[in-house]
Enzyme design. Structure first.
Site, PDB file in Angstrom:
ATOM      1  N   ASP A 100      -9.704 -39.882  17.102  1.00 44.67           N
ATOM      2  CA  ASP A 100     -10.967 -39.869  17.829  1.00 44.67           C
ATOM      3  C   ASP A 100     -10.948 -41.030  18.817  1.00 44.67           C
ATOM      4  O   ASP A 100     -10.660 -42.173  18.432  1.00 44.67           O
ATOM      5  CB  ASP A 100     -12.123 -40.050  16.823  1.00 44.67           C
ATOM      6  CG  ASP A 100     -13.312 -39.185  17.160  1.00 44.67           C
ATOM      7  OD1 ASP A 100     -13.771 -39.257  18.305  1.00 44.67           O
ATOM      8  OD2 ASP A 100     -13.790 -38.471  16.264  1.00 44.67           O
ATOM      9  N   HIS A 342     -19.113 -33.076  11.916  1.00 47.01           N
ATOM     10  CA  HIS A 342     -19.846 -34.107  11.185  1.00 47.01           C
ATOM     11  C   HIS A 342     -21.232 -34.368  11.772  1.00 47.01           C
ATOM     12  O   HIS A 342     -21.948 -35.236  11.272  1.00 47.01           O
ATOM     13  CB  HIS A 342     -19.025 -35.400  11.206  1.00 47.01           C
ATOM     14  CG  HIS A 342     -18.872 -35.928  12.600  1.00 47.01           C
ATOM     15  ND1 HIS A 342     -18.114 -35.285  13.557  1.00 47.01           N
ATOM     16  CD2 HIS A 342     -19.410 -37.004  13.214  1.00 47.01           C
ATOM     17  CE1 HIS A 342     -18.196 -35.949  14.687  1.00 47.01           C
ATOM     18  NE2 HIS A 342     -18.978 -37.002  14.511  1.00 47.01           N
TER      19      HIS A 342
HETATM   20  C1  NOJ Z   1     -20.754 -38.019  19.060  1.00 47.84           C
HETATM   21  C2  NOJ Z   1     -20.317 -38.216  17.652  1.00 47.84           C
HETATM   22  O1  NOJ Z   1     -19.810 -37.008  17.174  1.00 47.84           O
HETATM   23  C3  NOJ Z   1     -21.505 -38.718  16.891  1.00 47.84           C
HETATM   24  O2  NOJ Z   1     -21.272 -38.740  15.509  1.00 47.84           O
HETATM   25  C4  NOJ Z   1     -21.872 -40.086  17.419  1.00 47.84           C
HETATM   26  O3  NOJ Z   1     -23.072 -40.511  16.821  1.00 47.84           O
HETATM   27  C5  NOJ Z   1     -22.071 -40.061  18.936  1.00 47.84           C
HETATM   28  N1  NOJ Z   1     -21.080 -39.293  19.614  1.00 47.84           N
HETATM   29  C6  NOJ Z   1     -22.029 -41.452  19.507  1.00 47.84           C
HETATM   30  O4  NOJ Z   1     -20.719 -41.955  19.456  1.00 47.84           O
END
Ligand code: NOJ
Length: 595
Positions: A100, A342
């Site tokens: 990621d 998630h």
């Molecule tokens: C997208 C992510 O999938 C999420 O979990 C996160 O809170 C936000 N971006 C900010 O990074």
């Protein structure tokens, strides 16, 4: 040919949310060694690529999407050595690893930000987005504009060291990087190379369409009059320089490696807007995660209320699926096929039926939808078991996500003020049941619950105290160990379905055609590729349905490939297809019989 076959198109990508996957050392947090110990499980399922949600050093204000060191592993998850072992285990099994990449923002505990905030003259000052305060007529200090943060409140945080505000589109502990600064971009290219040179095989890029903000950072229009801060996504989603930045990333980094890239692109439902990220001629990314489908059950008001559940219709659902399946195929647009991650409630709860009587069937029916759509296949941990949302009886204290906590408490506060006539002092019993209903359906927490490995304590996830409650009513009878031994389980079904997808390229690459766009019960479509046709019919209801195939031309020479009922799949008489509750069935022609 518009769609050259490529490894990352055929791939099945399995997303791991590391904190909740498997804890190997009893501290209550999942870790890298836990993942390494389950590689055979993943290989057996048919996984080709593992995508790890962030495992970098982080204070976990947003569960790792707030990174304080891009080049190290958070001690909760292990060490760089553990990461190397995980990678070797994957590569040894011919699987790949996707990391990621979270570079719209860092943690406020990252050394870059600590330097940036230390003084206006600091060389890293301009690595973040700083602005002086505004003052209202009464001389009160106000943020530089009215933008609302995704986790509620202002998108600006005041820092008294230098008497300025910094921008954070998400949590106050997630300051946005200033991509206008070429040194920032250079630092990002370097950290990407760090992981690629260490052996990682690609990136999922967090909110990558937010990296370029509109010049001047103007106030957003007032769309939520009762709110102090306003939805400003139009000023930072798909901003003026985003494609320039991604093309630079492509030429400086991505083009030098054979990798998989997927950009997360929220707040955008327009396919033509997102095409620019994906079309090969633009040299940016392989594909994007667009959210039109999973946003379908949210209210369509200006104010984003992702936790409120809106009833949806199958005609809306299929219109979205169909539009993306057919979008600019001739120019090489490529989809990412997903229905869970998630940030989402579980698919069997939202799009199927998680009542005991229908859970297995509808989870399998949704698996059939996923494996018969064109694009790269994504499976989220636990989806292969048909995990469902945790129960409505759980209180707000079980919701660990900052997004759930903030929305709940903001609304609680508003209601408290309203009920006490504006004084905010009365501590009456406030009814929050509607918000809890929404959270039970839509909260991100449902995807973040510990994996259900077996019937031992804490679902076999940890021997310690889990960081988040396990679904204790569910795991004793609903877990991986039971499903591995059961040929009729959801997991066994997924394994078989993924194998069939790989055997029949029509399911990955075929042209898509919806057979009955107005039908509210049965989603039926064809896929056609190199003289092979697949016909898919999915009953989205708990009723017996007779589906009339629109033309006699559809079925000749076609025979059942697979379905989710143990016996009698594919009962077709003439043009009539009989489908039992949540029945899904897939037929396949031989190369000669498709037209
Ligand atoms: C997208 C992510 O999938 C999420 O979990 C996160 O809170 C936000 N971006 C900010 O990074």
């Amino acid at each position: 040919m518009p769609h050259p076959e490529t490894w990352w198109k055929d791939a099945v990508v399995y997303q791991i949310y590391p904190v909740s996957f498997l804890d190997s050392n009893g501290d209550g947090f999942g870790d890298l060694n836990g993942i390494t110990s389950k590689l055979d499980y993943l290989q057996d399922l048919g996984v080709n690529v593992v995508w790890l949600s962030p495992i970098y050093k982080s204070p976990l204000a947003d569960m790792g999407y707030d990174i304080s060191d891009y080049r190290d592993i958070d001690p909760r998850y292990g060490t760089l050595d553990d990461w190397d072992k995980l990678l070797a285990g994957l590569h040894g099994r011919h699987m790949k690893l996707m990391m990621d990449l979270v570079v719209n923002h860092t943690s406020d505990e990252h050394a870059w930000f600590e330097q940036s905030k230390s003084a206006k003259e600091n060389p890293k000052r301009d690595w973040y987005i700083w602005r002086p305060p505004k003052y209202d007529v009464d001389g009160n200090r106000r943020p530089p504009n009215n933008w609302k943060a995704q986790f509620q409140g202002s998108a600006w945080e005041y820092d008294e060291t230098t008497d300025e505000y910094y921008l954070h589109l998400y949590h106050t502990k997630q300051p946005d990087l200033n991509w206008e600064n070429p040194d920032v971009r250079q630092a990002v290219w370097e950290l990407m190379r760090f992981w690629l040179d260490r052996g990682c095989d690609g990136f999922r890029m967090d909110v990558i369409n937010l990296i370029s903000k509109v010049e001047g950072l103007p106030d957003a229009p007032i769309t939520i009059p009762e709110d102090e801060y306003q939805d400003a996504t139009e000023f930072y989603a798909n901003g003026p320089r985003v494609h320039e930045f991604l093309q630079e990333m492509h030429s400086k980094v991505l083009s030098q490696y054979d990798i998989i890239t997927v950009g997360e692109t929220p707040f955008t439902h327009s396919a033509s807007e997102l095409a620019r990220y994906v079309l090969p001629a633009n040299k940016e990314l392989n594909m994007v995660f667009q959210f039109e489908l999973v946003d379908l059950d949210s209210p369509r008001t200006a104010q984003r209320m992702p936790f409120i559940h809106r009833p949806w219709k199958l005609s809306e659902f299929r219109e979205i699926v169909g539009r993306w399946q057919t979008f600019k195929r001739d120019e090489g647009f490529w989809n990412a096929v997903f229905i869970e991650n998630h940030d989402q409630g579980r698919s069997v709860t939202r799009w199927g039926n998680d009542a005991d009587a229908w859970r297995v069937l509808s989870a399998k029916m949704l698996a059939m939808l996923e494996v018969t759509l064109g694009g790269t296949q994504y499976v989220f941990q636990g989806q292969e078991l048909g995990l469902r949302n945790f129960p409505r009886s759980w209180g707000i204290e079980e919701y660990k996500d900052v997004a759930s906590q903030n929305i709940y408490h903001e609304i609680l506060e508003q209601r408290r003020k309203r009920e006490s006539g504006g004084t905010g002092e009365e501590d009456s019993q406030i009814d929050m049941s509607d918000i809890m209903d929404g959270l039970q359906m839509k909260a991100r927490d449902h995807g973040r619950i510990p994996m259900q490995w077996d019937a031992t304590g804490h679902a076999g996830f940890t021997t310690g105290t889990p960081w988040m409650r396990v679904n204790d009513d569910d795991y004793p009878h609903w877990n991986a160990a039971l499903q591995l031994d059961d040929t009729s389980s959801v997991r066994s079904f997924w394994k078989n379905a993924l194998r069939l997808r790989k055997e029949h390229q029509v399911l990955i690459y075929g042209d898509f055609q919806d057979l009955d766009p107005q039908n509210e019960d049965v989603f039926a479509y064809t896929r056609t590729y190199r003289g092979v046709r697949a016909v898919v019919a999915l009953n989205f209801t708990s009723k017996d349905i007779v589906f009339n195939l629109p033309s006699g031309e559809i079925m000749p020479g076609i025979s059942p490939l697979f379905g989710n009922y143990p016996v009698g799949n594919g009962d077709v008489q003439g043009n009539e297809l009989k489908l039992r509750p949540y029945e899904g069935t897939v037929y396949l022609s031989t190369p000669d019989t498709a037209t």
